[in-house]
Design a protein around this motif. Sequence first.
Motif: not given
Length: 122
Positions: A9, A12-13, A16-17, A71-73, A75-76
Amino acid sequence: MRRLGDLEAEIMDRLWRWQRPATVREVVDDINEERPLAYTTVMTVANILYNKGWLVRSKQGRAWVYTPVRSREEYSAALMEDALGASEDRPLALAHFVEQMGPDEISALRKALRTAGQQAES
């Protein structure tokens, strides 16, 4: 979908950022500003993320450059889908989730439902 591990995480953070491909060295240097972590550890986890299909990589000189596949979204959204799927009463679980939303989130949900409805009609 399995949740990402802590270091997965963290990697990936950053990707993504940053919204750009990055080398393991860039990720390590950024993490090392907060805590010490070996280059080989991050390289191993980046390779695991690549093998799991979370990252794509390409050669840049002698180094691999990594880019997220989702994307992070996305994944969420997949995590939310899994959480709903764990319930025996999916509509009730969804209702409880919506009850916890604030006005802005409800507005965004309404907009998403309208868009999904329009796409389904097409």
